[in-house]
Each structure stands twice: as structure tokens, then as C-alpha cells.
Design an enzyme around this catalytic site. Structure first.
Site, PDB file in Angstrom:
ATOM      1  CG  ASP A  47     -25.022 -52.822 -74.513  1.00 18.37           C
ATOM      2  OD1 ASP A  47     -24.177 -52.567 -73.642  1.00 18.37           O
ATOM      3  OD2 ASP A  47     -24.739 -53.336 -75.603  1.00 18.37           O
ATOM      4  CG  ASP A 102     -22.003 -56.004 -74.987  1.00 17.88           C
ATOM      5  OD1 ASP A 102     -20.834 -56.039 -74.540  1.00 17.88           O
ATOM      6  OD2 ASP A 102     -22.544 -54.941 -75.365  1.00 17.88           O
TER       7      ASP A 102
HETATM    8  O1  RIB Z   1     -16.278 -49.444 -74.754  1.00 17.70           O
HETATM    9  C1  RIB Z   1     -17.656 -49.299 -74.550  1.00 17.70           C
HETATM   10  C2  RIB Z   1     -18.399 -50.480 -75.076  1.00 17.70           C
HETATM   11  O2  RIB Z   1     -18.015 -51.647 -74.346  1.00 17.70           O
HETATM   12  C3  RIB Z   1     -19.917 -50.363 -74.866  1.00 17.70           C
HETATM   13  O3  RIB Z   1     -20.588 -51.033 -75.904  1.00 17.70           O
HETATM   14  C4  RIB Z   1     -20.148 -51.062 -73.560  1.00 17.70           C
HETATM   15  O4  RIB Z   1     -21.467 -51.619 -73.464  1.00 17.70           O
HETATM   16  C5  RIB Z   1     -19.137 -52.171 -73.623  1.00 17.70           C
HETATM   17  O5  RIB Z   1     -19.704 -53.230 -74.344  1.00 17.70           O
HETATM   18 CA    CA Z   2     -22.326 -52.669 -75.424  1.00 18.70          CA
END
Ligand code: RIB
Ligand code: CA
Length: 321
Positions: free
Chosen positions: A26, A21
């Protein structure tokens, strides 16, 4: 915008699908996976999480455009959680879901297949067991496992970023990726697939300090500039938290685990997902001391050699021109 083309595969590379996401952290997971000689990045799939799934898909295309990542299908997935109302992470990642850099129009297209269809198709057709790297909410992964019951037996591992045995980061009880879709997380954690859970206690060991940001900016490339701008924005939004850990690079730890597990210490643990409580909805109940003596359904990395992690990541970023 030249950079390593990928998806070419190769002997000894570990075939993976990266479900994400994007999302500031990411982005680093995508760049690490695409650059690593140990990884064969077969597809990038997007899921609603840090923001709406259309923005997540656009961001994946933007990252691949700047990095010159070609030949890796990007497929859009589920646009909402299985049961609960949607929540997003724009307080951290911004209204675009990838605030910080200025992006031109992407030149990488979206694959016409739905992400869940692509996940099932690639895994079922693969000549060897594949690995799913899940660094967003687990909606796509759970839906694929339900869509094709044979999938679980075809998967070598699911390496995911999510959960915590202590405090959460979206509620006091729950970490973002899990609490966005607790029902999906429960399906995945009860699937029987070998699971690696990179939780907050691990990922808070890799904070992008000013020195790290300086090393990234010093690359002097389009990817370095993009990453430095993302880290600066991420550092600003995370600094507003009372327990300001700074910009933790959560997601690339789930990729680094596959590349070099020797930089980690990990324990098998039993993990349950809370799906019915009011205040601890989405909590990962990690039996760290094995008080229950239940089957260990997850490998939980507890420590990472941060120096080696940063060297791995910076070396990967330096391969992009
Ligand atoms: O808690 C961290 C996660 O939540 C990571 O994957 C960040 O990208 C968000 O999606
Ligand atoms: Ca993420």
C-alpha cells in the site's frame, strides 16, 4: 523530509480517493499516487486489513510524514468486516503492519471525519466524477455505497487490488482483500460501478527483485531508504511461502492502471463473490472464458509490462527528496 506536496489538484489530473490498509505494498501505491502528475490525490482513507485500523492509520501518517506529502486528508475508517470475524495480515506485513523501517513520530494529523463520511462528502461535492482506488478490504467502500445510494452514479470507476481467478493467497480459494470482508466485496462487485479488478495473476507479474530493491536503495533519499527497508522485510516474509513469489507489489498496479492503462492488457469479465460456501468463502469466481455469458461487471487486467511499471514507480519515488 521534503517531497511533493499534493492535494493541489490541477487541470487534467484524475481526482481519486485512495482507500488502503498500509501495508507494505500500500505504501508504494500512496507514494505513486501522490507523485504522479496524472493523479489528484484528494484523500487517503484507511480500513482494517493488514492489521487493525488504528495501526493502518498510523502507518499512513508515517508514510506521508517521511515523503513530505501534505494537504491530503487522512481519515480512519471501518475497524472490522461487515459480517465475518476480523483477520489480519501480520504474517506478511509485521506486527506494526509496516515492519522494516524505523519511524519517528508522524507530523501529519488524522482528519476528524470518519473515512466513510469523507468518501461520501468528497464524491458528492466533486464537480466531476471521481475514482475510488481500493487496495484493502472493501468495508469502507461498501459502507459508503450503502450510506449514499447516489454515490454509484457519481463514481467514474473503482480501481481495486483484490481477487484471483486461480488460487488465493489467504486461503486456497481466496485472496486476502476479498476474504477479509466477502460481504463488502459482493456489495461492490454488484454495485454497477465501473470496476477494474487487479488480481493476483496480474500482481504476481511485478515482483521486487534484488535488482529493483537495489535501484530503490540507490535513490539515497529518506523515501528510498524507507522503501528499501520495507521491500527487504516484505521479501523475507513472503519467502516463507511454499510458492514463494517474492515481494509482489500488488497495490500500486491499481494506481498504475489509472496513470497509464497502455502498459496493461485487460478483458471485460463477469465476477461473482462467494459469500456462503464453507471452504471457498471469499473466492472471486472470475468467468475468464465467459462460459456463463453473464453481464461483465469488471475489467480484469491480465498482463502488465513489468519493465514500464517499474520505471513508472522508480521515477515516482525519485521525485521525493
Ligand atoms: O493480497 C494482496 C493484498 O492484501 C494487498 O492489498 C496487500 O496489501 C494485502 O492487503
Ligand atoms: Ca493493501
Amino acid at each position: 523530509m521534503s517531497g511533493p506536496t499534493t492535494g493541489a489538484g490541477g487541470v487534467g489530473r484524475r481526482p481519486i480517493i485512495l482507500d488502503c490498509d498500509p501495508g507494505l505494498d500500500d505504501a508504494f501505491a500512496i507514494l505513486l499516487a501522490a507523485a504522479s502528475p496524472a493523479i489528484d490525490l484528494r484523500a487517503i482513507t484507511t480500513v482494517a486489513g493488514n492489521h487493525t485500523v488504528d495501526r493502518m492509520t498510523l502507518n499512513a501518517r508515517r508514510i506521508c510524514t517521511v515523503a513530505g506529502i501534505r494537504g491530503v486528508p487522512i481519515a480512519q475508517g471501518c475497524d472490522r468486516p461487515l459480517v465475518r470475524a476480523q483477520i489480519v495480515g501480520s504474517d506478511i506485513h509485521g506486527e506494526s503492519g509496516l515492519d522494516g523501517p524505523a519511524f519517528g513520530p508522524p507530523v501529519v494529523d488524522v482528519d476528524p471525519r470518519h473515512a466513510v463520511d469523507l468518501i461520501v462528502e468528497l464524491i458528492m461535492a466533486a464537480g466531476e466524477p471521481m475514482t475510488l482506488v481500493a487496495i484493502g478490504p472493501l468495508t469502507n467502500v461498501a459502507t459508503a455505497l450503502r450510506r449514499e445510494p447516489r454515490l454509484a452514479s457519481r463514481l467514474r470507476e473503482i480501481s481495486l487490488m483484490g481477487g484471483a481467478w486461480g488460487l488465493g493467497n489467504r486461503t486456497p480459494a481466496a485472496e486476502f482483500n476479498i476474504v477479509v470482508d466477502p460481504e463488502a466485496a459482493r456489495i461492490v462487485f454488484e454495485s454497477g460501478v465501473p470496476l477494474t479488478m487487479c488480481g493476483l495473476e496480474l500482481t504476481h507479474q511485478v515482483i521486487a527483485t534484488p535488482d529493483i530493491i537495489g535501484r530503490v536503495a540507490g535513490l539515497g533519499t529518506a523515501v528510498g531508504d524507507m522503501c528499501a527497508a520495507m521491500l527487504r522485510f516484505y521479501g523475507d516474509t513472503t519467502s516463507r511461502r511454499r510458492r514463494s513469489f517474492g515481494p509482489a507489489l500488488h497495490d500500486p498496479t491499481a494506481v498504475a492502471w489509472l496513470i497509464d492503462p497502455t502498459m496493461f492488457e485487460a478483458e471485460p469479465m463477469h465476477v461473482d463473490i462467494e459469500t456462503s460456501a464453507e471452504f471457498s468463502y471469499g473466492r472471486t469466481l472470475v468467468d475468464v472464458d465467459d462460459v456463463l455469458g453473464l453481464p461483465k461487471n469488471a475489467t480484469v487486467p491480465t498482463r502488465i509490462d513489468a519493465m514500464r511499471f517499474w520505471d513508472l514507480l522508480l521515477d515516482a519515488l525519485a521525485t521525493y527528496r
